[in-house]
Design a protein around this motif. Structure first.
Motif, PDB file in Angstrom:
ATOM      1  N   ARG A   1       0.829  -1.198   0.000  1.00 31.33           N
ATOM      2  CA  ARG A   1       0.000   0.000   0.000  1.00 31.33           C
ATOM      3  C   ARG A   1       0.866   1.253   0.000  1.00 31.33           C
ATOM      4  O   ARG A   1       1.988   1.245   0.530  1.00 31.33           O
ATOM      5  N   PRO A   2       0.361   2.339  -0.572  1.00 36.89           N
ATOM      6  CA  PRO A   2       1.107   3.600  -0.503  1.00 36.89           C
ATOM      7  C   PRO A   2       1.139   4.106   0.923  1.00 36.89           C
ATOM      8  O   PRO A   2       0.195   3.925   1.693  1.00 36.89           O
ATOM      9  N   ASP A   3       2.270   4.718   1.290  1.00 35.30           N
ATOM     10  CA  ASP A   3       2.433   5.249   2.626  1.00 35.30           C
ATOM     11  C   ASP A   3       3.214   6.556   2.492  1.00 35.30           C
ATOM     12  O   ASP A   3       3.856   6.799   1.468  1.00 35.30           O
ATOM     13  N   PHE A   4       3.182   7.400   3.479  1.00 31.58           N
ATOM     14  CA  PHE A   4       3.862   8.678   3.396  1.00 31.58           C
ATOM     15  C   PHE A   4       5.341   8.471   3.096  1.00 31.58           C
ATOM     16  O   PHE A   4       6.062   7.837   3.862  1.00 31.58           O
ATOM     17  N   GLY A   5       5.794   8.980   1.966  1.00 32.74           N
ATOM     18  CA  GLY A   5       7.190   8.856   1.593  1.00 32.74           C
ATOM     19  C   GLY A   5       7.590   7.506   1.069  1.00 32.74           C
ATOM     20  O   GLY A   5       8.775   7.241   0.886  1.00 32.74           O
TER      21      GLY A   5
ATOM     22  N   ARG B   1      -4.477  -6.440 -13.324  1.00 36.23           N
ATOM     23  CA  ARG B   1      -5.728  -6.593 -12.581  1.00 36.23           C
ATOM     24  C   ARG B   1      -5.716  -7.831 -11.692  1.00 36.23           C
ATOM     25  O   ARG B   1      -6.501  -7.928 -10.753  1.00 36.23           O
ATOM     26  N   ARG B   2      -4.828  -8.775 -11.975  1.00 38.09           N
ATOM     27  CA  ARG B   2      -4.761  -9.999 -11.183  1.00 38.09           C
ATOM     28  C   ARG B   2      -3.704  -9.920 -10.083  1.00 38.09           C
ATOM     29  O   ARG B   2      -3.525 -10.873  -9.330  1.00 38.09           O
ATOM     30  N   LEU B   3      -3.030  -8.799  -9.988  1.00 39.93           N
ATOM     31  CA  LEU B   3      -2.014  -8.628  -8.953  1.00 39.93           C
ATOM     32  C   LEU B   3      -2.693  -8.069  -7.703  1.00 39.93           C
ATOM     33  O   LEU B   3      -2.598  -6.889  -7.384  1.00 39.93           O
ATOM     34  N   ARG B   4      -3.369  -8.942  -6.987  1.00 37.58           N
ATOM     35  CA  ARG B   4      -4.261  -8.500  -5.920  1.00 37.58           C
ATOM     36  C   ARG B   4      -3.539  -8.007  -4.678  1.00 37.58           C
ATOM     37  O   ARG B   4      -4.140  -7.323  -3.840  1.00 37.58           O
ATOM     38  N   LEU B   5      -2.272  -8.337  -4.541  1.00 37.22           N
ATOM     39  CA  LEU B   5      -1.561  -7.837  -3.368  1.00 37.22           C
ATOM     40  C   LEU B   5      -1.262  -6.344  -3.475  1.00 37.22           C
ATOM     41  O   LEU B   5      -0.981  -5.685  -2.475  1.00 37.22           O
TER      42      LEU B   5
ATOM     43  N   VAL C   1      -3.327   2.128  -6.278  1.00 41.38           N
ATOM     44  CA  VAL C   1      -2.060   2.231  -6.998  1.00 41.38           C
ATOM     45  C   VAL C   1      -2.169   1.525  -8.340  1.00 41.38           C
ATOM     46  O   VAL C   1      -1.781   2.071  -9.384  1.00 41.38           O
ATOM     47  N   ARG C   2      -2.696   0.314  -8.307  1.00 35.87           N
ATOM     48  CA  ARG C   2      -2.811  -0.491  -9.532  1.00 35.87           C
ATOM     49  C   ARG C   2      -3.586   0.259 -10.616  1.00 35.87           C
ATOM     50  O   ARG C   2      -3.189   0.284 -11.776  1.00 35.87           O
ATOM     51  N   ASP C   3      -4.679   0.890 -10.232  1.00 33.56           N
ATOM     52  CA  ASP C   3      -5.516   1.572 -11.211  1.00 33.56           C
ATOM     53  C   ASP C   3      -4.909   2.877 -11.699  1.00 33.56           C
ATOM     54  O   ASP C   3      -5.305   3.398 -12.744  1.00 33.56           O
ATOM     55  N   ALA C   4      -3.949   3.417 -10.946  1.00 34.15           N
ATOM     56  CA  ALA C   4      -3.323   4.684 -11.327  1.00 34.15           C
ATOM     57  C   ALA C   4      -2.102   4.495 -12.220  1.00 34.15           C
ATOM     58  O   ALA C   4      -1.617   5.465 -12.820  1.00 34.15           O
ATOM     59  N   LEU C   5      -1.603   3.277 -12.358  1.00 38.58           N
ATOM     60  CA  LEU C   5      -0.374   3.051 -13.112  1.00 38.58           C
ATOM     61  C   LEU C   5      -0.569   3.289 -14.599  1.00 38.58           C
ATOM     62  O   LEU C   5      -1.587   2.909 -15.183  1.00 38.58           O
ATOM     63  N   ARG C   6       0.438   3.876 -15.213  1.00 42.76           N
ATOM     64  CA  ARG C   6       0.468   3.978 -16.674  1.00 42.76           C
ATOM     65  C   ARG C   6       0.775   2.589 -17.230  1.00 42.76           C
ATOM     66  O   ARG C   6       1.655   1.895 -16.730  1.00 42.76           O
TER      67      ARG C   6
ATOM     68  N   GLY D   1      14.961   1.798 -15.932  1.00 44.64           N
ATOM     69  CA  GLY D   1      15.375   1.218 -14.664  1.00 44.64           C
ATOM     70  C   GLY D   1      14.290   0.393 -14.010  1.00 44.64           C
ATOM     71  O   GLY D   1      14.366   0.119 -12.804  1.00 44.64           O
ATOM     72  N   PHE D   2      13.280   0.000 -14.785  1.00 44.92           N
ATOM     73  CA  PHE D   2      12.197  -0.877 -14.333  1.00 44.92           C
ATOM     74  C   PHE D   2      11.263  -0.210 -13.317  1.00 44.92           C
ATOM     75  O   PHE D   2      10.543  -0.881 -12.597  1.00 44.92           O
ATOM     76  N   GLU D   3      11.256   1.110 -13.282  1.00 43.77           N
ATOM     77  CA  GLU D   3      10.356   1.823 -12.379  1.00 43.77           C
ATOM     78  C   GLU D   3       9.054   2.132 -13.100  1.00 43.77           C
ATOM     79  O   GLU D   3       9.044   2.540 -14.261  1.00 43.77           O
ATOM     80  N   SER D   4       7.957   1.959 -12.402  1.00 43.85           N
ATOM     81  CA  SER D   4       6.642   2.254 -12.957  1.00 43.85           C
ATOM     82  C   SER D   4       6.358   3.747 -12.851  1.00 43.85           C
ATOM     83  O   SER D   4       7.182   4.532 -12.362  1.00 43.85           O
ATOM     84  N   SER D   5       5.172   4.138 -13.297  1.00 43.93           N
ATOM     85  CA  SER D   5       4.793   5.547 -13.210  1.00 43.93           C
ATOM     86  C   SER D   5       4.498   5.972 -11.778  1.00 43.93           C
ATOM     87  O   SER D   5       4.338   7.163 -11.514  1.00 43.93           O
ATOM     88  N   TRP D   6       4.406   5.018 -10.848  1.00 48.28           N
ATOM     89  CA  TRP D   6       4.262   5.356  -9.432  1.00 48.28           C
ATOM     90  C   TRP D   6       5.660   5.389  -8.827  1.00 48.28           C
ATOM     91  O   TRP D   6       6.338   4.368  -8.742  1.00 48.28           O
ATOM     92  N   PRO D   7       6.149   6.547  -8.407  1.00 48.23           N
ATOM     93  CA  PRO D   7       7.532   6.659  -7.933  1.00 48.23           C
ATOM     94  C   PRO D   7       7.865   5.646  -6.848  1.00 48.23           C
ATOM     95  O   PRO D   7       7.132   5.489  -5.869  1.00 48.23           O
ATOM     96  N   GLY D   8       8.974   4.930  -7.052  1.00 42.18           N
ATOM     97  CA  GLY D   8       9.443   3.963  -6.079  1.00 42.18           C
ATOM     98  C   GLY D   8       8.893   2.567  -6.233  1.00 42.18           C
ATOM     99  O   GLY D   8       9.318   1.660  -5.518  1.00 42.18           O
ATOM    100  N   LEU D   9       7.965   2.359  -7.176  1.00 41.50           N
ATOM    101  CA  LEU D   9       7.384   1.030  -7.395  1.00 41.50           C
ATOM    102  C   LEU D   9       8.017   0.421  -8.642  1.00 41.50           C
ATOM    103  O   LEU D   9       7.848   0.935  -9.751  1.00 41.50           O
ATOM    104  N   PHE D  10       8.753  -0.679  -8.442  1.00 40.57           N
ATOM    105  CA  PHE D  10       9.493  -1.336  -9.509  1.00 40.57           C
ATOM    106  C   PHE D  10       8.899  -2.729  -9.760  1.00 40.57           C
ATOM    107  O   PHE D  10       8.349  -3.358  -8.864  1.00 40.57           O
ATOM    108  N   PHE D  11       9.068  -3.199 -10.994  1.00 47.58           N
ATOM    109  CA  PHE D  11       8.579  -4.524 -11.368  1.00 47.58           C
ATOM    110  C   PHE D  11       9.707  -5.326 -11.999  1.00 47.58           C
ATOM    111  O   PHE D  11      10.637  -4.765 -12.598  1.00 47.58           O
ATOM    112  N   ALA D  12       9.594  -6.662 -11.888  1.00 50.81           N
ATOM    113  CA  ALA D  12      10.556  -7.564 -12.525  1.00 50.81           C
ATOM    114  C   ALA D  12       9.822  -8.808 -12.997  1.00 50.81           C
ATOM    115  O   ALA D  12       8.779  -9.177 -12.454  1.00 50.81           O
TER     116      ALA D  12
END
Length: 431
Positions: free
Chosen positions: A111-115, A325-329, A334-339, A352-363
């Motif tokens: 979940r998103p948290d402050f910072g 949509r199947r990444l329920r964790l 956040v999931r719906d806001a991603l580009r 660098g494998f970073e999504s449009s949500w700063p600090g969220l990376f995928f592999a």
């Protein structure tokens, strides 16, 4: 607060952890090491990829599959398939020697948290971190033909649901698919005493040939170079130039990720399969009707004809489809806001494998529509690990970037998703 939490402990998660630890990041690694390889592939399977292209990645390049095999008196050489069990053991050895200790917990929410983010586990722990790398593998994205969705587990399953096939001895089992997973699962079922058949949409099966020798003359090498995904210039490009794939238009990347290196059986499986398993070619599942102990499969043929198969169990060996949509964790806000890429089933990523949500990376699998088919295989872990960790360092060293505005809170997802690692293989999980 941690610098990085890695969710997943398969080839990608462990490789990222090794690079992150070497770079000095304060991190945690969550998941069961090599879970999909240990628990979600039938005993008796072999790697389809060559041993030299099946290494996990550490910065020094010391913890290779060859190094593990040498230390354990195992034979590993080009052109000789390696048992999946040996590869899973190698991955665990890598995790013990090249990466930080792994916490074998189930991740229930990110979940998103402050910072940064808050990562919650099934044991009730709540971790705060500035960055997250989701290396959850293919299991959350197991694909089944739509007509099978309503069948109970006793009558239908996915190939990734099985580690022990001995319970099917004496039973009639129909496997859907035409790739390595389908063909090897069917062969293993037959060898365990099941009456196995394959239903394939294709008009014929495709079999890969034996690999060419590693040492060849310069002309043969120039005509068909070796790459981590096979021999030939196209395979070499997908394996060695994922950064170039990312520069292609989005529609081209999505098409490439979905179609390159299509279904095919390994050369060493062909004799075992063809002598034991019949195939119904050119048919797709149109409907599936559950009985008390059987399934009635209504099949549509490519020629317009129909067919019916009565079977006791259906195994969908139909691969994995990246779909956010199947990444329920992942928190739905956040999931719906991603580009996203293409039809919205995978995140659009930076170099660098970073999504449009700063600090969220995928592999892993979810990155294939950005970087190409190498991300469906273990071989892609080496390209991913170093670049992703450099991306994390840039994010942590740069000035803070405000997270996208969140909509009103919604109830957390009811389903619990485990922190599963990659299967290459694509094994495939590709194996």
């Amino acid at each position: 607060m941690y610098d990085l939490v890695v969710v997943g402990a398969g080839p990608y998660g462990l490789s990222i952890a090794a690079h992150a630890a070497a770079s000095g990041l304060n991190l945690r690694v969550l998941g069961r090491p090599m879970a999909s390889w240990r628990d979600h592939m039938p005993a008796g399977m072999f790697l389809k990829s060559e041993p030299w292209s099946s290494n996990l990645s550490d910065p020094a390049g010391e913890h290779t599959l060859a190094a593990y095999c040498a230390a354990h008196d195992l034979t590993v050489r080009h052109g000789v398939p390696l048992p999946v069990g040996a590869f899973a053991a190698y991955g665990r050895w890598f995790g013990e020697h090249a990466a930080p200790p792994v916490d074998e917990v189930t991740v229930t929410a990110v979940r998103p948290d402050f910072g940064g983010f808050r990562v919650e586990t099934g044991g009730g722990e709540s971790l705060r971190t500035r960055a997250v790398a989701l290396a959850v593998g293919g299991l959350p994205f197991a694909h089944r033909p739509e007509p099978l969705h309503q069948l109970p587990a006793a009558l239908a399953s996915h190939s990734s649901d099985h580690h022990d096939l001995s319970g099917f001895a004496g039973r009639d089992v129909t496997v859907i698919g035409s790739g390595q997973s389908a063909l090897e699962t069917a062969a293993l079922l037959a060898e365990q005493g099941a009456r196995a058949r394959v239903v394939a949409r294709t008009g014929r099966l495709r079999w890969d040939g034996p690999p060419q020798p590693l040492r060849r003359g310069p002309l043969r090498t120039l005509r068909a170079p070796h790459g981590g995904l096979g021999t030939g210039w196209s395979n070499w490009a997908w394996a060695e130039l994922p950064w170039a794939v990312r520069r292609l238009p989005a529609a081209s990347r999505v098409h490439l990720a979905a179609t390159a290196l299509g279904p095919a059986g390994a050369w060493w499986l062909r004799d075992r399969f063809e002598t034991a398993v019949p195939v119904l070619f050119g048919h797709r599942v149109r409907a599936a009707v559950a009985g008390d102990d059987t399934v009635r499969l209504e099949l549509a043929g490519a020629d317009g004809r129909s067919a019916v198969v009565e079977t006791e169990h259906v195994v969908a060996a139909t691969g994995f489809a990246p779909d956010l949509r199947r990444l329920r964790l992942l928190d739905p806000r956040v999931r719906d806001a991603l580009r996203t890429v293409g039809a919205g089933r995978a995140p659009e990523l930076t170099g660098g494998f970073e999504s449009s949500w700063p600090g969220l990376f995928f592999a892993g699998l979810l990155t294939a529509p950005s970087f190409g088919p190498a991300m469906r295989f273990v071989y892609g872990a080496a390209f991913t690990a170093g670049r992703l960790v450099r991306g994390v360092r840039r994010r942590l060293d740069g000035r803070p970037v405000a997270a996208p505005a969140l909509p009103r809170p919604v109830a957390p997802p009811r389903a619990v998703a485990a922190a599963h690692p990659s299967a290459d293989e694509a094994q495939q999980p590709t194996h």
